[in-house]
Scaffold this active site. Structure first.
Site, PDB file in Angstrom:
ATOM      1  CB  VAL A 119      -0.930   0.020   1.227  1.00  0.00           C
ATOM      2  CG1 VAL A 119      -1.891   1.195   1.147  1.00  0.00           C
ATOM      3  CG2 VAL A 119      -1.694  -1.291   1.347  1.00  0.00           C
ATOM      4  CB  SER A 277      -1.086   6.399   2.840  1.00  0.00           C
ATOM      5  OG  SER A 277      -1.345   6.242   1.462  1.00  0.00           O
ATOM      6  NE  ARG A 342      -6.819   2.958   1.162  1.00  0.00           N
ATOM      7  CZ  ARG A 342      -6.406   2.784   2.425  1.00  0.00           C
ATOM      8  NH1 ARG A 342      -7.093   1.981   3.227  1.00  0.00           N
ATOM      9  NH2 ARG A 342      -5.317   3.368   2.867  1.00  0.00           N
ATOM     10  CD  GLU A 432     -11.526   0.828   6.304  1.00  0.00           C
ATOM     11  OE1 GLU A 432     -10.353   0.601   6.649  1.00  0.00           O
ATOM     12  OE2 GLU A 432     -11.807   1.579   5.359  1.00  0.00           O
ATOM     13  CG  ASP A 460      -9.955   3.360   9.417  1.00  0.00           C
ATOM     14  OD1 ASP A 460     -10.184   4.353  10.124  1.00  0.00           O
ATOM     15  OD2 ASP A 460      -9.391   3.431   8.319  1.00  0.00           O
ATOM     16  CG  ASP A 631      -2.743   4.905   7.934  1.00  0.00           C
ATOM     17  OD1 ASP A 631      -3.188   4.779   9.100  1.00  0.00           O
ATOM     18  OD2 ASP A 631      -2.935   4.065   7.046  1.00  0.00           O
TER      19      ASP A 631
END
Length: 727
Positions: A119, A277, A342, A432, A460, A631
């Site tokens: 990611v 991020s 994303r 999440e 999250d 993040d």
């Protein structure tokens, strides 16, 4: 705040930066007519913006009902009564009798290759290129340059090359070859030569005998001559390995078989991130993100890099080509990760486009439109990123099936706008948020012909759990969260529901991030748990971590693990509904102070880079100077926990303010080597970043679903304005 300059298109006001990118680059590349495009975009916003707003209003209404219930019942109270209440208000929905994922035209990286998933923020071109190129990684470099090999007994990484450490690395490489490509007799550790004879790989051992692979089908191809190959290509558990030979190389010259390196297929997929991020708060930032994504998905992105005093251009890797084992056919393997994108969730709006009334438009809808637009050339050609004409859009922060259905509707509208075949745009569901995880089967059902991915996100999920239960009581300390019943139940339920929906061999089941990028030995010890839990993809923070995590997919066959897990009894729902409440009022003063300090330091260390430098994800030293990947998801936990403790009187605002002031000095010292760093309290007064950190705590209980974006965006925009005013 300085407003962008706008031009009118179909009743919309489009920021100049975005307009130029779309009309001079994206539309011509996609062979789209500008007038028709903007007219279609205006219709999408007119139709979908009210639906987006209604979904957000439902979030607020449900939270208000939950808050009232908690206050009236002094917390959750009786579990059965609580569950009945959740059903009554529509928070908990009936599960469909049967859910089956029927998505078609998926790439093999999604359906049949289990492996690491990197990611990376799309705003950093260098990082994004590195992620795309992380499909292949050097095992020797990953071992040599990290603590995956200890530094005792002369194995320190000193000088240009320490042969003692190198020998330990080579031994690890041979262990992998024995695991992934075992011989009928002997060990790769004793190999002195490799050659190809009549389609078979022959291995000469130090005793002079010649052996071959116990599983001949594991030998796929080679480069160079059969008698003296330059590389040998193997396959194990769906992943490829490449043995590289160079008898004159630094390492190969010390190796009995002349092996210079072992390259591993590593980050099979990578998520290119516009969300947690990334610090993208305005039209300027969004346009940079879209431009970088366009270069990635179409293979054109490059970046000028200076490393160790040498300047060069970093570009995207080419595919890899081999002679097949039979000596006549050719094999081509992708040189880059399959890229997923994303986008943001449903909450935020963006000033990149204003509607007819001058209001900012929903950012998630704009993301769906522009990220798809720039991918059209790949989708139509089937060359480059996806071989099947699919775009993989990971959608985060959705609350329940209705929000998933809205995301699906949005993708359908974008397909119509761009003239794409139905279901070209696939959806990855980030499981999440609490209302999604307790209704996951129904959420998948809403996207059954598009879903390619579900992924748990402990961070999250925990932040949402705290906020959802804000008025139920005081929560446990951050370090105790992982031991709470909801978390294990959540992870198990996610896998159970995915497998019941037919995800094995059809869609990815993912797990979360390894947050300690400098502690690779610990990662090798612990992260195999993700494979053993049923994941076919798990997040890593760097290309090096991807290569080391790839070892876990050789140790365990992820698809076989899924077959075994599918036989267990499905996870019950009750633990998912149990908030992480504790008795922090019984902590000592020292324990409470320690918890405040840990979270405040984490918040300050992350927020100061976000606000002052626009860095959305970075290694942030914790209070013990251990570098952690932070993040917005980690920020959400820390800020919501302290907000919860403030709400319930466990701590006071004076204590928070004292810790913020005291720990600002600590964070300043930790960033002393950064020439672009600005102290948190210039002249003894809190700067914009300090104010943002404080607001996240003291206003945390009233933030929508506990999200950090509204405050971060507000203060980052103020900081950018301050920087402009400096001239």
């Amino acid at each position: 705040m300085t407003q962008p300059n706008y031009a009118e298109r179909a009743g919309l006001q489009v920021a100049d930066e975005l307009l130029e990118f779309v009309e001079t680059h994206a539309l011509p590349a996609a062979e789209q007519d500008a007038e028709s495009f903007w007219s279609g975009v205006a219709e999408i916003f007119a139709d979908l913006t009210p639906k987006n707003q209604a979904l957000l209003a439902t979030r607020d209404e449900l939270q208000q009902q939950l808050d009232t219930y908690y206050r009236e019942h002094n917390g959750v109270g009786d579990a059965a009564r609580y569950r009945a209440f959740l059903e009554e208000i529509g928070y908990l929905l009936p599960a469909p009798e049967e859910v089956k994922a029927t998505t078609t035209n998926l790439d093999v990286e999604i359906t049949h290759q289990a492996g690491p998933q990197l990611v990376v923020p799309v705003s950093n071109a260098r990082f994004a290129i590195n992620a795309a190129n992380a499909r292949w990684g050097s095992l020797y470099d990953a071992y040599y340059g990290t603590d995956a090999i200890d530094q005792s007994e002369g194995k320190e990484p000193v000088g240009d090359y320490n042969p003692v450490r190198g020998a330990a690395v080579i031994a690890k490489g041979r262990e992998l070859l024995d695991l992934a490509a075992p011989l009928t007799a002997g060990s790769h550790a004793d190999s002195t030569g490799y050659r190809v004879v009549e389609g078979a790989l022959k291995v000469t051992l130090s005793n002079g005998t010649e052996t071959e692979l116990a599983n001949p089908e594991g030998f796929i191809g080679y480069t160079g001559s059969p008698e003296q190959p330059e590389t040998v290509l193997l396959r194990h558990n769906g992943l490829h390995l490449e043995i590289d030979f160079d008898p004159l190389g630094t390492i190969g010259s010390t190796d009995g078989a002349g092996i210079q390196d072992i390259m591993l297929e590593s980050a099979v997929t990578s998520i290119i991130d516009l969300e947690d991020s990334v610090a993208a708060v305005d039209a300027e930032d969004k346009t940079l993100c879209y431009s970088n994504w366009s270069g990635l998905v179409n293979g054109t992105l490059s970046e000028e890099v200076t490393k160790n005093g040498t300047a060069f251009t970093r570009v995207l890797a080419d595919d890899r080509h081999y002679t097949a084992a039979n000596g006549t056919d050719t094999i081509s393997l992708k040189g880059r990760s399959l890229l997923l994108v994303r986008t943001v969730g449903h909450l935020m709006t963006t000033d990149a486009v204003l509607d007819a009334e001058g209001n900012e438009v929903p950012e998630g809808i704009l993301d769906a439109i522009i990220t798809s637009l720039v991918a059209v050339p790949n989708l139509r050609s089937g060359k480059g990123n996806s071989s099947t004409g699919s775009l993989y859009i990971v959608k985060p922060k959705m609350h329940g099936p209705a929000e998933v259905a809205f995301a699906v509707e949005t993708l359908g509208r974008v397909e119509q706008l761009l003239g794409l075949p139905a279901t070209s745009l696939k959806i990855g569901i980030m499981d999440e948020e609490r209302r999604t995880s307790v209704n996951l089967a129904a959420a998948i059902n809403e996207a059954s012909d598009r879903v390619f991915f579900i992924n748990t996100g402990f961070l999250d999920r925990t932040g949402d759990e705290i906020h959802t239960s804000m008025h139920a009581g005081a929560v446990v300390r951050k370090a105790d969260m992982k031991a709470q019943p909801f978390l294990k139940a959540y992870e198990n339920s996610n896998v159970d529901i995915g497998l019941a929906a037919g995800f094995r061999g059809t869609a990815q089941i993912g797990k979360g991030m390894w947050a300690k990028p400098d502690l690779m030995a610990d990662m090798l010890e612990e992260k195999i748990g993700h494979v053993r839990s049923g994941a076919t993809a798990a997040w890593v923070p760097s290309p090096t971590a991807a290569t080391l995590h790839a070892l876990h997919y050789h140790l365990e066959d992820a698809f076989q693990v899924q077959s075994e897990i599918a036989q267990r009894q499905a996870q019950s729902l009750e633990p998912l509904l149990q908030p992480p409440l504790g008795e922090p009022e019984k902590l000592t003063d020292e324990e409470r102070t320690a918890e405040i300090d840990e979270n405040v330091q984490s918040i300050l260390g992350y927020v100061v880079r976000w606000i002052d430098q626009g860095v959305g994800c970075s290694k942030v030293p914790d209070i013990h100077d251990v570098a952690l990947m932070e993040d917005r998801a980690t920020l959400r936990i820390s800020s919501q926990l302290l907000a919860n403790w403030l709400e319930h009187g466990i701590i006071t605002q004076d204590q928070v303010d004292e810790a913020l002031a005291r720990l600002s000095t600590v964070v300043d010292e930790q960033n002393a080597d950064d020439p672009n760093y600005e102290v948190l309290m210039p002249g003894g007064e809190g700067g914009i970043a300090f104010q943002a950190a404080r607001a996240l705590i003291v206003e945390g209980a009233t933030q929508p679903n506990g999200y950090t974006e509204p405050l971060l965006h507000r203060y980052r925009r103020a900081k950018k304005e301050e920087i402009r005013n400096r001239g």
